[in-house]
Design a protein around this motif. Structure first.
Motif, PDB file in Angstrom:
ATOM      1  N   ARG A 310      -2.078   8.881  12.961  1.00  0.00           N
ATOM      2  CA  ARG A 310      -1.431  10.139  13.312  1.00  0.00           C
ATOM      3  C   ARG A 310      -0.116  10.313  12.556  1.00  0.00           C
ATOM      4  N   TRP A 311       0.090  11.509  12.019  1.00  0.00           N
ATOM      5  CA  TRP A 311       1.288  11.923  11.289  1.00  0.00           C
ATOM      6  C   TRP A 311       1.403  11.255   9.924  1.00  0.00           C
ATOM      7  N   ILE A 314      -0.743  13.210   7.532  1.00  0.00           N
ATOM      8  CA  ILE A 314      -0.188  14.478   7.051  1.00  0.00           C
ATOM      9  C   ILE A 314       0.877  14.230   5.984  1.00  0.00           C
ATOM     10  N   CYS A 353      -0.524  20.134   8.278  1.00  0.00           N
ATOM     11  CA  CYS A 353      -0.676  20.459   9.702  1.00  0.00           C
ATOM     12  C   CYS A 353      -1.688  21.583   9.893  1.00  0.00           C
ATOM     13  N   ARG A 356      -5.219  20.183   9.868  1.00  0.00           N
ATOM     14  CA  ARG A 356      -5.605  19.572  11.144  1.00  0.00           C
ATOM     15  C   ARG A 356      -5.748  20.630  12.244  1.00  0.00           C
ATOM     16  N   LEU A 357      -4.865  21.633  12.257  1.00  0.00           N
ATOM     17  CA  LEU A 357      -4.977  22.697  13.249  1.00  0.00           C
ATOM     18  C   LEU A 357      -6.324  23.408  13.132  1.00  0.00           C
ATOM     19  N   TYR A 374      -6.447  12.720  15.955  1.00  0.00           N
ATOM     20  CA  TYR A 374      -6.014  13.903  16.687  1.00  0.00           C
ATOM     21  C   TYR A 374      -7.124  14.449  17.577  1.00  0.00           C
ATOM     22  N   ASP A 378      -3.376  17.963  20.791  1.00  0.00           N
ATOM     23  CA  ASP A 378      -2.300  17.770  19.816  1.00  0.00           C
ATOM     24  C   ASP A 378      -1.958  19.050  19.046  1.00  0.00           C
ATOM     25  N   ARG A 379      -2.640  20.152  19.333  1.00  0.00           N
ATOM     26  CA  ARG A 379      -2.411  21.380  18.562  1.00  0.00           C
ATOM     27  C   ARG A 379      -0.965  21.859  18.667  1.00  0.00           C
ATOM     28  N   ASP A 381       1.808  20.082  19.146  1.00  0.00           N
ATOM     29  CA  ASP A 381       2.684  19.239  18.325  1.00  0.00           C
ATOM     30  C   ASP A 381       2.507  19.558  16.838  1.00  0.00           C
ATOM     31  N   LEU A 382       1.272  19.772  16.420  1.00  0.00           N
ATOM     32  CA  LEU A 382       1.019  20.102  15.019  1.00  0.00           C
ATOM     33  C   LEU A 382       1.661  21.434  14.656  1.00  0.00           C
ATOM     34  N   TRP A 435      -3.879  28.056  13.189  1.00  0.00           N
ATOM     35  CA  TRP A 435      -3.804  27.998  14.657  1.00  0.00           C
ATOM     36  C   TRP A 435      -4.993  28.719  15.306  1.00  0.00           C
TER      37      TRP A 435
END
Length: 477
Positions: A310-311, A314, A353, A356-357, A374, A378-379, A381-382, A435
Motif C-alpha cells: 500500500r502507498w 503509487i 491514485c 487505484r480509484l 487496497y 480505501d477510496r 484515503d486515495l 472516483w
C-alpha cells in the motif's frame, strides 16, 4: 457396445492451454523469488525434483487454469460412453492429481513424483504397463509425444498438424484438435497501445524550448527503446499475475491468463524485447542506457513485490513515469529543471491514485483487489492523497514561475499563473473521473485518448508558449 479402452490425456498444452511447470515457476517468483531461483539453479538438470520443489513453494489454483474446450469435449464424450479418462503428465503428481479431482476425471494419474520424470519413453512404458500395447487412446501436442502415440491405438493430436500428417502417413488412426497460438495474441500481450505513454520523453524538449530536429530524433529513438522495455515488463507482470488476472472480470481475457499464448513464448518475447531496448539505449548514450536499466529494474521490483504494498506502489508508479521524463532529457541531451521533476512527481502520484480509484470503483465487492493492497474502503484515503498531489503540483508550478529559471524562460509570468487554471481543471477532472469509475485502468492511456482533456491540456500549453514569447517568435507580431 462400450469401448473399454481408456482415454489418456497429456496435461500441458493438451488438456490445459498452459504449462504447469512454467505456471509454478512464475507463481514461485511472485511468492518467494529467492527460493524459486535457488530451486531452479540447484535442480535445473533434475526436472522431476524441480517440479516437486516448485509445487511446494507455490501451490497453484489449477481450477482457474484454461482448459482446451475440444479436448474437454472429447473427455466428456468418453466418460459418457463409460470409458476411463486419465491424465498423464510430466508435471508433478500433486498438481496432476489435484487437477483430475477438480475436473471429475479418473483418480488414476501418471505423473512425475520428484524422482521419475514422467515424459516421453518413461510415460509410454508406464501406460503400456497399465493398459497394454495399443490398449489406450492418447492425446498430446508435442514431438516428444511420438513415443507414446507409437503405443496408442488412436493418436489425438492437439495443435500440431505436421505431427498428425506424419502419423497418418504411417497408417495410424488420428484425431486432430485445434491448439497453438496466434501472433496477434502475442501482439496484444506486448500492449502496443501503452506505448503512447512514452510521449512523456518529449516533455524536457518542450520545457527547454529545444525544438530542433537534432534533439527530436534521438528522443524518438529513446521512445522506441522505452516502448520495448515497457512491453518486456508488461509480459513479466502478466506472467507474475496469472492467478490474480484469472480472478479479475476483464483481465482474465489477457493472452497468458487465458492460455491464448504459451508462457514459454512470452518468456522468449521478454528476452527479445529487453535486448532491443538495451541495444537502442547503448547506441544512444551511456546515460540513457543507465536510465533504461534503472527503469527495467524498478519495474521488475514493482512487479515482484512493490505493487502489493500500500502507498509504496503509487510512489513507484509515479517514479516510473518520472523516469520517462528524465530519459527524454538524457536521450536529447537536454538539461532538465529540478523544478520540473519536483512538479511532475506529485502529478503522477495523483494519477497513480486515480488508477487505484478506478479499479476500486469498478470492483464488485469490498474485498482487496487481487494482488493489490487496497479495498473499496480505501477510496477516501486515495482521494485525499490525490488531492494532495494536485495541490503540491500547482504549488510547485507557482514557485517555478517566480524562480530565476522560470522568469528567464517565461518572461510574462502572469500568463503562467493563468495557465494554472486549465492545468488544475485537468488534474481535478482526472481525479473525479477516477472516483466515479469513468476511466479505463490506466489514466495516462486514458488521458492521451480523452479529446476533451487533451483540449484542456492544449489550452495550458498554449498559455505557456505565449508566456515564453514563442507564438510571437514563430508567427511574428
Amino acid at each position: 457396445m462400450t469401448d473399454p479402452k481408456p482415454l489418456v490425456l497429456d496435461v500441458d498444452g493438451t488438456f490445459l492451454k498452459t504449462d504447469l511447470l512454467f505456471e509454478g515457476f512464475w507463481a514461485g517468483l511472485g511468492r518467494d523469488p529467492f527460493a524459486t531461483l535457488g530451486a531452479a539453479a540447484r535442480h535445473f538438470r533434475d526436472p522431476a525434483r524441480l517440479k516437486a520443489e516448485l509445487a511446494r513453494i507455490a501451490p497453484l489454483r489449477t481450477d482457474l487454469m484454461p482448459v482446451n474446450p475440444e479436448v474437454a469435449d472429447l473427455a466428456a464424450q468418453a466418460q459418457a460412453a463409460g470409458r476411463e479418462v486419465c491424465l498423464a503428465s510430466a508435471s508433478d503428481r500433486t498438481l496432476v492429481t489435484q487437477l483430475a479431482t477438480e475436473k471429475g476425471l479418473s483418480p488414476r494419474v501418471f505423473a512425475s513424483d520428484g524422482v521419475t520424470n514422467m515424459k516421453g519413453a518413461t510415460k509410454a512404458a508406464a501406460l503400456v504397463a497399465a493398459f497394454g500395447e495399443k490398449g489406450f487412446d492418447y492425446a498430446g501436442n508435442e514431438p516428444v509425444d511420438r513415443k507414446i502415440w507409437d503405443h496408442a491405438e488412436t493418436a489425438i493430436v492437439v495443435g500440431a498438424p505436421a505431427e498428425a500428417q506424419a502419423l497418418r502417413a504411417r497408417g495410424q488412426a488420428v484425431t486432430e484438435c485445434t491448439g497453438g497460438w496466434a501472433l496477434k495474441s502475442l501482439w496484444k500481450a506486448i500492449r502496443p497501445h501503452q506505448w503512447v505513454k512514452n510521449v512523456l520523453l518529449i516533455l524536457p524538449m518542450i520545457a527547454a524550448h529545444r525544438f530542433e530536429l537534432a534533439t527530436l530524433v534521438p528522443i524518438l529513438f529513446g521512445m522506441m527503446a522505452f516502448s520495448f522495455a515497457a512491453s518486456s515488463i508488461y509480459i513479466v507482470n502478466d506472467l507474475l499475475d496469472l492467478e490474480a488476472d484469472r480472478l479479475h472480470p476483464t483481465k482474465c481475457r489477457r493472452p497468458f491468463a487465458s492460455g491464448a499464448v504459451p508462457i514459454r513464448v512470452g518468456m522468449l518475447a521478454f528476452f527479445g524485447l529487453a535486448a532491443l531496448a538495451l541495444g537502442i539505449g547503448a547506441a544512444l548514450n551511456p546515460g540513457f542506457l543507465g536510465i533504461v536499466v534503472l527503469y527495467m529494474v524498478t519495474s521488475l521490483a514493482y512487479s515482484l513485490k512493490l505493487k502489493r504494498m500500500r502507498w509504496v506502489d503509487i510512489a513507484t508508479l509515479a517514479a516510473l513515469y518520472t523516469i520517462r521524463v528524465v530519459a527524454g532529457a538524457a536521450a536529447g541531451q537536454v538539461e532538465v529543471s529540478v523544478y520540473m521533476l519536483i512538479f511532475i512527481f506529485p502529478v503522477f502520484v495523483a494519477l497513480g491514485c486515480v488508477k487505484r480509484l478506478t479499479e476500486l470503483t469498478l470492483a464488485k465487492n469490498d474485498e482487496r483487489l487481487p494482488g493489490r493492497g487496497y479495498g473499496r474502503p480505501d477510496r477516501g484515503d486515495l482521494l485525499n492523497v490525490a488531492g494532495l498531489g494536485v495541490f503540491g503540483a500547482l504549488l510547485i508550478f507557482f514557485l517555478y514561475s517566480v524562480s530565476d529559471q522560470g522568469r528567464m524562460l517565461y518572461p510574462d509570468t502572469w500568463l503562467l499563473w493563468l495557465a494554472m487554471l486549465p492545468m488544475g481543471w485537468w488534474l481535478i477532472r482526472m481525479v473525479m473521473l477516477g472516483w466515479f469509475g469513468k476511466q479505463d485502468y490506466d489514466p495516462i492511456v486514458f488521458a492521451l485518448r480523452d479529446k476533451f482533456g487533451l483540449g484542456i491540456l492544449m489550452m495550458t500549453l498554449s498559455l505557456m508558449f505565449w508566456a515564453a514569447g514563442l507564438w510571437a517568435k514563430w508567427f511574428g507580431g
